[in-house]
Enzyme design. Structure first.
Site, PDB file in Angstrom:
ATOM      1  N   VAL A 166       2.140  -8.547   3.628  1.00  0.00           N
ATOM      2  CA  VAL A 166       2.008  -9.686   4.530  1.00  0.00           C
ATOM      3  C   VAL A 166       1.051 -10.763   4.018  1.00  0.00           C
ATOM      4  O   VAL A 166       1.118 -11.913   4.458  1.00  0.00           O
ATOM      5  CB  VAL A 166       1.560  -9.210   5.928  1.00  0.00           C
ATOM      6  CG1 VAL A 166       0.087  -8.812   5.931  1.00  0.00           C
ATOM      7  CG2 VAL A 166       1.822 -10.273   6.990  1.00  0.00           C
ATOM      8  N   TYR A 167       0.170 -10.443   3.082  1.00  0.00           N
ATOM      9  CA  TYR A 167      -0.813 -11.416   2.619  1.00  0.00           C
ATOM     10  C   TYR A 167      -0.121 -12.607   1.959  1.00  0.00           C
ATOM     11  O   TYR A 167       0.547 -12.473   0.935  1.00  0.00           O
ATOM     12  CB  TYR A 167      -1.797 -10.789   1.639  1.00  0.00           C
ATOM     13  CG  TYR A 167      -2.703  -9.730   2.222  1.00  0.00           C
ATOM     14  CD1 TYR A 167      -2.883  -9.594   3.597  1.00  0.00           C
ATOM     15  CD2 TYR A 167      -3.398  -8.859   1.386  1.00  0.00           C
ATOM     16  CE1 TYR A 167      -3.716  -8.616   4.126  1.00  0.00           C
ATOM     17  CE2 TYR A 167      -4.239  -7.881   1.898  1.00  0.00           C
ATOM     18  CZ  TYR A 167      -4.391  -7.759   3.267  1.00  0.00           C
ATOM     19  OH  TYR A 167      -5.216  -6.780   3.784  1.00  0.00           O
ATOM     20  N   SER A 168      -0.308 -13.757   2.573  1.00  0.00           N
ATOM     21  CA  SER A 168       0.307 -14.989   2.095  1.00  0.00           C
ATOM     22  C   SER A 168       1.799 -14.811   1.835  1.00  0.00           C
ATOM     23  O   SER A 168       2.348 -15.285   0.835  1.00  0.00           O
ATOM     24  CB  SER A 168      -0.399 -15.498   0.827  1.00  0.00           C
ATOM     25  OG  SER A 168      -1.725 -15.859   1.124  1.00  0.00           O
ATOM     26  N   ALA A 169       2.449 -14.098   2.765  1.00  0.00           N
ATOM     27  CA  ALA A 169       3.902 -13.889   2.717  1.00  0.00           C
ATOM     28  C   ALA A 169       4.367 -13.333   1.379  1.00  0.00           C
ATOM     29  O   ALA A 169       5.400 -13.730   0.840  1.00  0.00           O
ATOM     30  CB  ALA A 169       4.632 -15.198   3.032  1.00  0.00           C
ATOM     31  N   GLY A 170       3.584 -12.404   0.847  1.00  0.00           N
ATOM     32  CA  GLY A 170       3.978 -11.738  -0.392  1.00  0.00           C
ATOM     33  C   GLY A 170       3.433 -12.361  -1.656  1.00  0.00           C
ATOM     34  O   GLY A 170       3.505 -11.749  -2.728  1.00  0.00           O
TER      35      GLY A 170
END
Length: 326
Positions: free
Chosen positions: A60-64
């Site tokens: 999920v961090y920065s949408a991958g």
């Protein structure tokens, strides 16, 4: 650098873990302070030079894009067999049904996507990011077991839940002969110590390696309250974690500052030294976004607090509302 076995495993991890939530495309994340790829690579390279072999990220961090940046940097700078890559699964990755959670469908889909972004055939530690109240834990544990048996993860871990939930997951795995969690990534620092009540004793009894996040309380243990940073002004998550008890925590922050001044070291070194002496903490996760922050974190390994200093740091603590497990 010092290295320890992660929990009851034979895998060596550095006593400092680099957390990669601060790396990624700011346009695809709620945190505007994240570092772009060029800046991220500098920090990751520095971590490797300092002997850090343990890196934690999440889908999920920065949408991958955090996984993408980490994967490309490690491919260029590291020996894959020496580094330990950890990532996580749970939070929403796409709109519509099955876009989040810990169902078999979600786990088997997200592990493949994480591996592709990281550019690796396997992760060393695959963690559930939170407890999924809508999926039976039996389904989650069997899916994680199958991920390990497929060779896509070496070990599995958990993060931020209640102790009863963690024990239930361990029991389910043991009952069915499935792969067991080896680590707990939980919220623990000098101004948030609720995990000492049940989670830490459970992890010690079950030989679980503890890898705490937010070890410096999003920087609140490292500076005066009046010293604002871009992150402190824009990070709503840290505000939700710490603002409610800021006044009660002031005495602890002041004692960190006093001991740091007496010893001639930084406040970050004192706060991390306290965490490093906690059992069964294996490796605090440092969310460094600058090379200098990593140097300070690693130097904390040389700071050994005396019993009276530990007692002084702990004495002002008051009970806090639970943050993290919800």
């Amino acid at each position: 650098m010092e290295y320890v076995k992660l929990g009851h495993t034979g895998m060596d991890v550095s006593r400092i873990c680099l957390g990669c939530m601060g790396f990624g495309d700011a346009a695809r994340w709620t945190h505007p302070w994240v570092r772009d790829e060029e800046q991220s690579r500098l920090v990751i390279k520095k971590a490797l030079e300092l002997g850090i072999n343990f890196f934690d990220t999440a889908n999920v961090y920065s949408a991958g894009t955090s996984e993408e940046y980490l994967g490309r940097a490690l491919k260029d700078y590291a020996n894959r067999d020496e580094v330990v890559i950890a990532t996580k699964v749970h939070f929403r990755m796409h709109e519509g049904p099955n876009g989040a959670g810990l169902s078999r469908k979600a786990i088997l889909s997200e592990i493949d996507k994480s591996l592709k972004r990281l550019g690796t055939d396997y992760v060393d530690l695959y963690q559930i990011h939170r407890w999924d109240y809508r999926t039976p834990i039996e389904e989650t544990m069997e899916a994680l077991h199958d991920v390990v048996k497929a060779g896509k993860a070496r070990y599995i871990g958990a993060s931020a839940m209640y102790a009863w939930q963690f024990l239930k997951a361990l029991h389910v795995a043991e009952t069915h002969g499935w792969t067991r969690f080896v680590s707990m990534q939980n919220h623990l620092n000098l101004i948030y110590r609720e995990e000492e009540r049940e989670m830490l004793p459970l992890c010690k009894a079950e030989k679980i390696g503890v890898i705490p996040y937010s070890p410096l309380a999003s920087g609140r243990l490292t500076r005066d309250r009046s010293d604002a940073t871009h992150r402190s002004e824009t990070d709503q998550v840290q505000k939700s974690k710490y603002d409610a008890f800021a006044e009660a925590d002031r005495a602890i922050v002041e004692r960190v500052a006093a001991i740091a001044e007496q010893r001639g070291v930084s406040r970050a070194q004192v706060a991390l030294a306290w965490l490093l002496q906690k059992q069964p903490v294996a490796a605090p996760i440092i969310g460094a976004t600058k090379e200098a922050q990593l140097e300070v974190a690693v130097s904390a390994l040389e700071v050994k607090l005396a019993p009276d200093e530990v007692a002084s740091l702990e004495e002002p603590y008051v009970p806090h509302a639970v943050v993290g497990a919800l």
